[in-house]
Design an enzyme around this catalytic site. Structure first.
Site, short mmCIF file in Angstrom:
data_model
loop_
_atom_site.label_atom_id
_atom_site.label_comp_id
_atom_site.label_asym_id
_atom_site.label_seq_id
_atom_site.Cartn_x
_atom_site.Cartn_y
_atom_site.Cartn_z
N LEU A 34 90.98 54.75 -5.11
CA LEU A 34 91.98 54.09 -6.22
C LEU A 34 91.61 52.81 -6.41
O LEU A 34 91.66 51.68 -5.45
CB LEU A 34 93.38 54.22 -5.54
CG LEU A 34 94.27 53.58 -6.66
CD1 LEU A 34 94.18 54.21 -8.09
CD2 LEU A 34 95.68 53.74 -6.02
N ASP A 35 91.20 52.12 -7.60
CA ASP A 35 90.88 50.97 -7.86
C ASP A 35 89.69 50.34 -7.13
O ASP A 35 89.76 49.15 -6.83
CB ASP A 35 92.37 50.18 -7.80
CG ASP A 35 93.06 50.61 -8.69
OD1 ASP A 35 92.98 51.34 -9.67
OD2 ASP A 35 94.51 50.34 -8.44
N GLU A 36 88.78 51.10 -6.43
CA GLU A 36 87.88 50.70 -5.72
C GLU A 36 86.41 50.71 -6.06
O GLU A 36 85.57 50.43 -5.33
CB GLU A 36 88.01 51.22 -4.11
CG GLU A 36 89.43 50.90 -3.54
CD GLU A 36 89.24 49.24 -2.96
OE1 GLU A 36 88.08 48.66 -2.90
OE2 GLU A 36 90.13 48.77 -2.52
#
Lengths: 278, 278, 278, 278
Positions: free
Chosen positions: B222-224
């Site tokens: 996530l969001d990485e």
């Protein structure tokens, strides 16, 4: 492992230039660490810059490139090295001071050979850093006479770049041609807005919401040389023109600093009245 | 005269790659309009992108390059063309609307094949532009079941990129691997600050003076994923978190728009968890 | 005609505060040049700041305001004056140097009483400007012992603000409470991203496209105090973490400089873990 | 609890104005949620804006304020409400489209009554959103005749603001005086740089490194009205002027959007040829 040489080429564009240039480098055992290339399609001009490693025989490579690319090609091959600069200033300390601190901290890729000023005001600051300060007053002198005295002093030094760090005098074409494409000025406005005197007052009177600064190569026309770098900050109705001036100084010094880093790393090409910056 | 083909190469770095690649292009009669090259010295990886003209025999050149550079090299040669995209959204219209208007004005280098949403809310907007709208509710479904229904719909389309225009659902690794490196998300914070839910509330609570947005490639975390583009705007103590959200939307859409332009022009390389962007 | 006094008030919000405060000022013959007011509706707190002229009887006005607003109100009335500061630093010259040059040019609204450092490295620079330099090594000392030695030295000075100009030691709550809300730090990242050690390496590893700096009031939690000012610059894949560090220094010093200007002009209120800045 | 009324006052500066204004508000049971005040010392003019709550008897308060401040004072008291606007456009969809999407998402604090254009091009887009589109060709008409036809159409509407969303015609002083201080234009350059036609071409030819956009109130002089908002983006040597135009559109629309938000929230004062914005 950083690159040890910089190679810059610009010439009339034609087919296969990347191949031809990279072939000569390859045959000479040169290893490209990074390179960039740009073609100005409008003017049909090719720009190429590479950072390279290896045992670079500068003269041999230059000869081969010139032979391949023709006599109109500009070819620059240089070992990476600190540039030698002279700074011109007048009364304001911020841009000069920023360069002095960077120099002191070993963050400026240049040696400051001397500072030249038409006032004595900044001598004390400069001499704190053990840098020669040449005071050359313009009082009672014509512009030409003044510049001749400066040129006389500059003969003492082998200069790569002259940096105008808020030097508030206009240079004549005669002076400029002595250091063609090697004089960098910081102008305290977002050019081409507010050319000329007191741009902060002009900006204040116009009620702008953003003010800026522009670093450019000096040519014969005031504030008209190729632009290297620009930046801005926001202002509002609460700013007097003196507030704008004060705030603008932070931008002036950072824009100049940015432009100098580009110049001292050989990242700037002059393309007519513009720059190509890799 | 614009370039008609894009060539992208990335492979393990070694000596002479610019020469070897440009030689193959030259021998095949390809004219390089512009090219950029970068070596990630830390990971010894070479990245090269060229915009070229000429009669490009894609398969022949690809074969020659692969033979020269080895099987681990990624080689992409494609005629310049509009990409085919599907947009995912949830409830907010701003990012989606911006893409629709750009598409309508012929400023988006892509065809919008369809919009997929877990709500009906944005159907009316999308259908104004005569674009198919697939409502696939997640109600009563497991995440996997929901994604299976979406994947079923996506089979209808030949998709270059999936654009998450404020799609507020997390995608599973299984979904992501179907469109590896081809899903672009806009996250409403300046990553890695404020990962996860309601970043504007987090930003408000922390009292930051700047908020931002981040467009990135979606991977399993996530969001990485690799960051493509980021931008910020200034806020102050007078902003509630809803004010930040409203102001942030302008940045979200411009950052996403910028990232899409880069992707659709084949300017992005994935380099582990980072991007190289030319 | 500049204002000669600053008046700051913050208290629990209630009806009529602007009227009540301005009435007291008016009755005392005080002329408001400019004022700003803000109500934090969430926490029901009122903030008011005015720049005023006139024969200000500080104690009388303060008494009247306190009586009107109650004992929990914070009331600050002060003649405009240069603040007295002590700068802490470690090894890096850029933030310190910027303050020294501003001080030298009379652009800093403060007197630098002394510089404190846990290294000798910056002594030569500081002494060029005839400012006392206190070297207090942390070698062989516990954190508490080290801070006690520093506190001993600070007793020599009447200090308005302590400025941490890249001071690379964490201060204990005990130290901080001695100068509550009067210690300003520059952190070399865009907080809350990259808290802690080597934020540039963290930023490099994450592949961000923007790096930043944050000036904040120091409280008990590392990098968690109220934020005064933040700014950013763009980076790309060509930046090593050392390049980011070098580029970031320009932002660090400008953000710190901006925060100091706000503090020295009494423009900052502390509002829990946030700031209100007029 | 948001404020329900906006009060704006500007008048010749004199002592005690904050007190006198806030007293009248207080006596009338008005509660100030937030207020800002500014004195233009150069022109001795006082500006005051408050967001207030309470049972506001608009006429009574206005009368009292006018009596206290004199007939030359401008006093504006209004219930918070959505403004009524008409948009003018020519051929480009980006600025118009952005407003349409914001309007559709209920993020624009205004009702779009109609769109007026000298071309048919944007009719299809506007009518998707069920907004009346008035095509008024300038073909074969003098400027005055064309404007008379437009004025005739505008009579149909009660208009708070006219928004020029890339309307590429110059308005005559006669037209402007009908909507004094209520026409907002977006100019596609960083004024005062590149006044007049094709600023992107001018910017390209000058080789600038930053391009911008300016939203301003329209007055009699082309591109010379009070500036509301400005912003910039960075460009480099790789940008053709068409690239600049494309990139600039993102700024044009965000600057216009920002200016409209300020206008529709009654945050703008006209101060001669400048704005005061709270």
């Amino acid at each position: 492992m950083n690159s040890s040489y910089i190679i810059k080429v610009d010439c009339t564009d034609r087919k296969g230039l990347v191949y031809k240039v990279s072939k000569i480098l390859y045959k000479n055992g040169v290893n490209i660490i990074t390179n960039r290339e740009f073609v100005d399609l409008e003017n049909r001009r090719f720009f190429f810059r590479a950072e390279v490693n290896g045992e670079v025989l500068e003269e041999d490579i230059k000869d081969e490139l010139q032979k391949e690319l023709g006599s109109e090609a500009n070819i620059y091959i240089s070992k990476r090295k600190r540039k030698n600069i002279v700074i011109f200033c007048t009364k304001e300390a911020h841009a000069l001071g920023d360069i002095l601190i960077k120099h002191y901290s070993n963050e400026l890729n240049a040696n400051i050979l001397a500072v030249v000023s038409n006032y004595e005001i900044l001598r004390a600051l400069v001499e704190k850093f053990d840098i020669p300060y040449h005071f050359i007053s313009h009082d009672t002198l014509s512009r030409t006479e003044h510049e001749e005295q400066i040129l006389e002093v500059l003969k003492l030094y082998e200069i790569d770049y002259i940096v105008l760090a808020k030097y508030m005098r206009i240079l004549t074409p005669n002076f400029v041609k002595n250091y063609k494409d090697r004089i960098i000025n910081i102008h305290h406005s977002f050019l081409p807005a507010f050319i000329g005197a007191n741009p902060y007052k002009q900006a204040y009177n116009r009620g702008v919401k953003i003010i800026g600064a522009t670093a450019h190569i000096v040519n014969d026309d005031l504030d008209e040389g190729p632009i290297i770098s620009q930046d801005i900050i926001r202002v509002d109705h609460t700013y007097s023109w003196k507030d704008m001036q004060l705030a603008g100084r932070n931008i002036e010094k950072s824009v100049l600093s940015n432009a100098l880093a580009l110049a001292f790393d050989d990242k700037i090409f002059i393309n007519g009245n513009k720059t190509v910056i890799f």
